[in-house]
Write a protein that holds these residues in place. Structure first.
Motif, PDB file in Angstrom:
ATOM      1  N   LEU B 100       0.856  -1.185   0.000  1.00  0.00           N
ATOM      2  CA  LEU B 100       0.000   0.000   0.000  1.00  0.00           C
ATOM      3  C   LEU B 100       0.894   1.237   0.000  1.00  0.00           C
ATOM      4  O   LEU B 100       2.066   1.159   0.366  1.00  0.00           O
ATOM      5  N   TYR B 101       0.336   2.370  -0.377  1.00  0.00           N
ATOM      6  CA  TYR B 101       1.097   3.615  -0.292  1.00  0.00           C
ATOM      7  C   TYR B 101       1.166   4.041   1.175  1.00  0.00           C
ATOM      8  O   TYR B 101       0.134   4.316   1.782  1.00  0.00           O
ATOM      9  N   PRO B 102       2.350   4.083   1.749  1.00  0.00           N
ATOM     10  CA  PRO B 102       2.443   4.314   3.197  1.00  0.00           C
ATOM     11  C   PRO B 102       1.913   5.682   3.624  1.00  0.00           C
ATOM     12  O   PRO B 102       1.461   5.838   4.754  1.00  0.00           O
ATOM     13  N   ARG B 103       1.970   6.669   2.745  1.00  0.00           N
ATOM     14  CA  ARG B 103       1.604   8.024   3.169  1.00  0.00           C
ATOM     15  C   ARG B 103       0.156   8.402   2.870  1.00  0.00           C
ATOM     16  O   ARG B 103      -0.239   9.541   3.076  1.00  0.00           O
ATOM     17  N   LEU B 104      -0.601   7.438   2.343  1.00  0.00           N
ATOM     18  CA  LEU B 104      -2.010   7.723   2.098  1.00  0.00           C
ATOM     19  C   LEU B 104      -2.852   7.056   3.180  1.00  0.00           C
ATOM     20  O   LEU B 104      -2.480   6.019   3.719  1.00  0.00           O
ATOM     21  N   THR B 105      -4.013   7.657   3.472  1.00  0.00           N
ATOM     22  CA  THR B 105      -4.926   7.044   4.431  1.00  0.00           C
ATOM     23  C   THR B 105      -5.754   5.986   3.696  1.00  0.00           C
ATOM     24  O   THR B 105      -5.687   5.869   2.472  1.00  0.00           O
ATOM     25  N   GLU B 108      -8.058   7.673   1.275  1.00  0.00           N
ATOM     26  CA  GLU B 108      -7.337   8.222   0.120  1.00  0.00           C
ATOM     27  C   GLU B 108      -6.888   7.115  -0.820  1.00  0.00           C
ATOM     28  O   GLU B 108      -6.944   7.270  -2.049  1.00  0.00           O
ATOM     29  N   TYR B 112      -8.081   6.897  -4.623  1.00  0.00           N
ATOM     30  CA  TYR B 112      -7.105   6.900  -5.733  1.00  0.00           C
ATOM     31  C   TYR B 112      -7.410   5.769  -6.717  1.00  0.00           C
ATOM     32  O   TYR B 112      -7.556   5.990  -7.918  1.00  0.00           O
ATOM     33  N   PHE B 113      -7.550   4.540  -6.182  1.00  0.00           N
ATOM     34  CA  PHE B 113      -7.776   3.409  -7.087  1.00  0.00           C
ATOM     35  C   PHE B 113      -9.182   3.455  -7.684  1.00  0.00           C
ATOM     36  O   PHE B 113      -9.396   3.026  -8.809  1.00  0.00           O
ATOM     37  N   ARG B 144      -2.867   6.958   8.227  1.00  0.00           N
ATOM     38  CA  ARG B 144      -1.977   6.549   7.130  1.00  0.00           C
ATOM     39  C   ARG B 144      -1.615   5.076   7.294  1.00  0.00           C
ATOM     40  O   ARG B 144      -1.371   4.617   8.412  1.00  0.00           O
ATOM     41  N   ARG B 160      -9.496  -2.640  -1.676  1.00  0.00           N
ATOM     42  CA  ARG B 160      -9.015  -2.030  -2.910  1.00  0.00           C
ATOM     43  C   ARG B 160      -9.325  -2.940  -4.107  1.00  0.00           C
ATOM     44  O   ARG B 160      -9.756  -2.472  -5.166  1.00  0.00           O
TER      45      ARG B 160
END
Lengths: 673, 264
Positions: B100-105, B108, B112-113, B144, B160
């Motif tokens: 996962l993107y570490p800096r997104l909640t 978020e 995004y997806f 996050r 996701r």
């Protein structure tokens, strides 16, 4: 949906990437805040240090002990008057004869007297005296006075006392000289020859010249520093966090996502450049600091600034796309970081060309990535950018950026990004072979240092011959034998001992003269930043025995022998081992490092590293060792014989030989046998 | 289990699927040597085989990450080679290596997806809230993901993968490396999706997982599908009582020495 609307994907990816950067405190600080704070910190720090140094010394009271009894009254008064002007100062007039002991000691003229002189002066000064000034009549001209100062050079106060005393005495000397001229000649006889120089350059030109020299290097470094964190996060970070595979199954073309990420990198690096420039101009406007030339930026016309900004556009595109490519190849964040430093050096060197006014922008140089744009930017700032090289620099950089951008599509191609047909055991074995080749490479370099250095100290010529014809071929054979055995091929195949396509061989020979010119241009520039120490000559420390050889023997010793033996080792044995695991560009990079290192001189590192890289690329391209041998012999031979023996080297057309050479190399050669 | 009408095309169809890589040293390496698959809606199909058997390559070809060298495959009737983007809209793909993107909640990440899938506006927000509730992520949906536990991350990844309600799920070793809690979340989720009529193709090397979950199992070895069927059919075919016995007997019958490693 989205595939028809690339803008939406670009914006989505851009915003998400920027959000990630803004939340990464480390990236934010190192990439954006630090470059913006650089100037205020630099200016403030510099000003603060200067202020402290000046204030503390200037405000400090110095104690001077004087013994002026032997001067006539008028002169004595004047000296004291001048000294008193150097406030704050405490003058302690010593009684007549206080310094007699020192005089006596000096008249003895023995070394012990010198020891006693400083001891005696110390005694007279005591603990709080900073300087002792003692006036004597000049034995050769009694109307003149001699002044002797005793001070402590290791003490700030004492040095300050000396500089103030010197100032007072300089004024006195000037007064006396003027008086003497007036009484003897009725004026200064040299007065008619006073010269006055007036700089005709406008303030704008002066400021532009200064900014133009500095700006390319600063701009490239700032673009790189701002973009590198974004590129690392966007590409290397994507692999490290394991999100790449997920992205590849989204109903959006991979290329569009890569383009969105590229835009994020471009935005980050451009934002850093803007912040950095704004901070520089802001500091100057606030009076925090001054550019070395007064009013440098203020006087610069908007037309020059716009032209400069326009020239920076393709540079930004190129820097951002190369950053994306480099970070996209990295398998992890850390690996990506390891690439950033060499990349910065590679980009900084050509942009540093603009620092030296001797390097002029010609059409060929305009086509060199970064260098062309850097020089064009400098000329634009000075206000004399010719349209042809300017256009060339702009369009070729745009072309390189386009090539790099096209390559970006391959980054998110699943076939390349994820597939690896090779079993882990085989990968490990290949990695082992590359490591072994690298170890052999460094081993060879140090063997040349140690064994080569030893035998050459015994006998320069035979030592050189033994290093080249015994040491290197032996090392090449040993290193290649292992690679060949593990790959199951013959030694000849491993060393690439096969005939190249004839046009590739021709291209290798054609490349030598332009390369010689490039090396010469480099040396001229290097001389301005890293001058050869006096005593070290162009011979590079070669012994008399070698330099006194006949031209034919010289060519054999310094061109043919290294051309064959060094190529066997570096481009034969080491290159084939490195190639087992490493991609071509890393092989070329290692070849540059090793070949630069084996020449064991910081003054020759850059030219030999470039030569090593070119020879490696040539071997990889032609799949044969022979072109590298030819180019190496032709290059060294040209340097040995020089322009006098080879007049065509001096022709203005020589650099353009590179064009047919590169075209010939672009033609297909022999395939894999 | 919902039985689809016989006229329906299979949710996943692969015929003679092959993948070979050009290796500079070894020449052509065949990772997958002609695989035929048919998976139906409401069915869990398990590809069972050791590491390097060709499972991941097969799943990646079906998910359009890699393109097949030969043969053809379709998802929900759409050919993977002809319209990969349309195929991607119809699959949810997940593997344990997925991060996962570490800096997104959480929200978020899903947003995004979701947008990459063409969802937007209120529909997207409603779907995100639905998933946050369904996976019980309300407590940390605005945190996050860098600080999450494995189980929490797993839930975000699953959410996701099903965000766009795909009719087909492709899961590459979905439980490898997960602890008991996280892997039971995963197993419950898979069973739930089957009940909802989703076609699920998963790969595994864990025999017990295959025994418990899969309606049909394909045994894969050295890039080839050795046998296929329900667990009972496979046991009958080989005369073995358990799946690991089935597996070993199939592998020996295929002519591989017991100690030999698969080559691709």
């Amino acid at each position: 949906m989205t595939d028809g609307r690339p803008l939406r994907v670009w914006r989505l990816v851009l915003v998400t990437e920027l959000l990630g950067i803004l939340r990464d405190r480390r990236a934010l600080f190192a990439g954006l805040v630090l470059p913006a704070l650089l100037y205020p910190l630099m200016f403030l720090g510099q000003g603060w240090l200067e202020d402290i140094a000046e204030e503390t010394l200037e405000a400090k009271e110095v104690h001077i002990a004087v013994e002026l009894a032997q001067l006539d009254e008028e002169l004595r008064e004047r000296v004291l008057q001048l000294l008193e002007q150097q406030v704050p100062i405490v003058i302690d007039e010593l009684p007549p004869g206080a310094c007699d002991a020192i005089d006596a000691a000096l008249q003895e003229g023995t070394p012990e007297a010198w020891m006693r002189e400083s001891e005696l002066a110390q005694d007279i000064l005591g603990t709080d005296g900073d300087l002792l000034l003692h006036a004597l009549p000049d034995p050769s001209a009694p109307e003149n006075a001699l002044f002797r100062m005793h001070f402590d050079g290791a003490n700030d106060d004492s040095r300050e006392a000396r500089s103030r005393t010197n100032e007072a005495l300089d004024t006195l000397r000037e007064e006396q000289r003027t008086a003497r001229f007036a009484s003897d000649f009725g004026g200064d006889p040299a007065a008619g020859f006073v010269s006055r120089s007036l700089d005709l350059a406008s303030d704008e030109d002066k400021g532009g010249a200064l900014l133009g020299r500095l700006l390319p290097l600063i701009a490239v470094l700032v673009l790189l520093s701002g973009g590198s964190f974004a590129a690392l996060a966007a590409f290397a970070g994507e692999r490290e966090s394991g999100t790449l595979e997920t992205l590849l199954v989204q109903p959006v073309e991979g290329l569009k996502i890569v383009q969105g990420k590229f835009l994020a990198v471009l935005t980050a690096s451009f934002a850093t450049l803007v912040l950095n420039t704004a901070s520089l101009l802001g500091c100057v406007a606030l009076g925090l600091g001054k550019l070395p030339a007064e009013g440098a930026a203020g006087g610069l016309g908007i037309d020059r600034i716009l032209l400069g900004a326009l020239l920076l556009v393709p540079v930004s595109l190129l820097v951002a796309s190369v950053l994306c490519l480099v970070c996209g190849k990295a398998r992890s964040f850390r690996e990506g970081q390891n690439y950033i430093l060499p990349l910065t050096l590679v980009a900084a060197l050509p942009s540093a060309l603009a620092l030296s006014p001797e390097v002029e922008l010609d059409p060929l140089l305009a086509c060199v990535p970064i260098a062309g744009s850097a020089l064009a930017l400098r000329e634009a700032m000075i206000g004399n950018l010719a349209w042809l090289p300017g256009l060339l620099a702009f369009s070729t950089t745009l072309g390189y950026a386009w090539l790099a951008l096209r390559k970006l599509g391959t980054l998110f191609d699943g076939e390349r990004a994820l597939s690896d047909s090779r079993a882990p055991e085989e990968l490990a074995q290949r990695r082992g072979q590359s490591r072994a080749a690298l170890a052999w490479g460094w081993g060879g370099v140090f063997a040349v240092y140690l064994v080569g250095g030893l035998v050459q100290s015994l006998h320069p010529l035979w030592g050189l011959a033994a290093t080249l014809w015994l040491l290197l071929p032996f090392a090449a054979w040993r290193a290649a034998r292992g690679t060949a055995r593990r790959a199951g091929e013959s030694l000849r195949e491993t060393l690439a001992l096969r005939l190249p396509a004839p046009h590739h061989a021709l291209a290798a020979v054609l490349l030598a003269p332009p390369l010689v010119r490039l090396a010469e241009t480099w040396i001229v520039w290097q001389q301005t930043v890293l001058p050869l120490p006096s005593g070290m000559t162009d011979g590079g420390g070669l012994a008399e025995e070698i330099l006194s050889l006949s031209p034919a023997s010289l060519v054999f010793a310094l061109a043919v022998s290294p051309g064959i033996c060094e190529e066997l080792f570096f481009r034969g044995a080491i290159l084939s081992g490195l190639r087992r695991d490493l991609p071509a560009w890393r092989v070329v990079l290692w070849q540059a490092v090793l070949f630069g290192a084996v020449h064991a001189s910081i003054y020759r590192f850059a030219p030999t590293a470039v030569l090593g890289a070119l020879l490696a690329a040539l071997t990889l391209r032609t799949r044969s060792l022979l072109p590298a041998v030819l180019l190496h012999i032709a290059y060294n031979g040209s340097l040995v014989l020089g322009h006098d023996a080879l007049p065509f080297l001096s022709s203005p057309w020589t650099p353009y030989l590179a064009v047919p050479a590169l075209l010939l190399l672009a033609l297909p050669g022999r395939g894999t046998p | 289990m919902n039985s689809p009408a016989p006229s329906d095309p299979p949710a996943i169809l692969a015929e003679g699927l092959r993948k070979s890589f050009q290796d500079p040293e070894r020449g052509l390496v065949e990772a997958v040597k002609g695989i035929d698959l048919r998976c139906l809606r409401g069915e869990i199909y398990g590809l069972l085989g050791p590491n390097g058997a060709g499972k991941t390559t097969t799943l990646r070809m079906l998910a359009t990450i890699l393109s097949p060298t030969a043969g053809r495959a379709s998802i929900d009737g759409v050919d993977v080679a002809v319209d990969p983007l349309e195929v991607r809209r119809r699959i949810g793909f997940l593997s344990t290596s997925t991060g996962l993107y570490p800096r997104l909640t959480v929200r978020e990440t899903l947003r995004y997806f979701g947008k990459l899938h063409g969802l937007a506006g209120d529909a997207l927000e409603a779907r995100i809230e639905e998933l946050v509730a369904a996976f019980d992520m309300g407590g940390y949906a605005d945190g996050r993901t860098e600080a999450f536990s494995t189980g929490q991350k797993q839930k975000v990844s699953i959410a996701r993968a099903v965000l766009h309600e795909p009719p087909v799920l492709i899961l590459d070793e979905p439980t490898t490396g997960l602890d008991i809690l996280a892997s039971s979340t995963m197993i419950e989720f898979v069973e739930e999706r089957r009940a909802a009529g989703t076609c699920i193709l998963l790969s595994t090397h864990i025999m017990s997982e295959a025994e418990r979950l899969c309606d049909r199992i394909g045994v894969i070895w050295g890039g080839e599908l050795l046998a296929e069927g329900t667990q009972a059919e496979l046991c009958e075919q080989t005369g073995e009582a358990y799946l690991d016995g089935v597996f070993m007997s199939l592998v020996r019958a295929a002519g591989y020495g017991a100690a030999e490693e698969p080559t691709a």
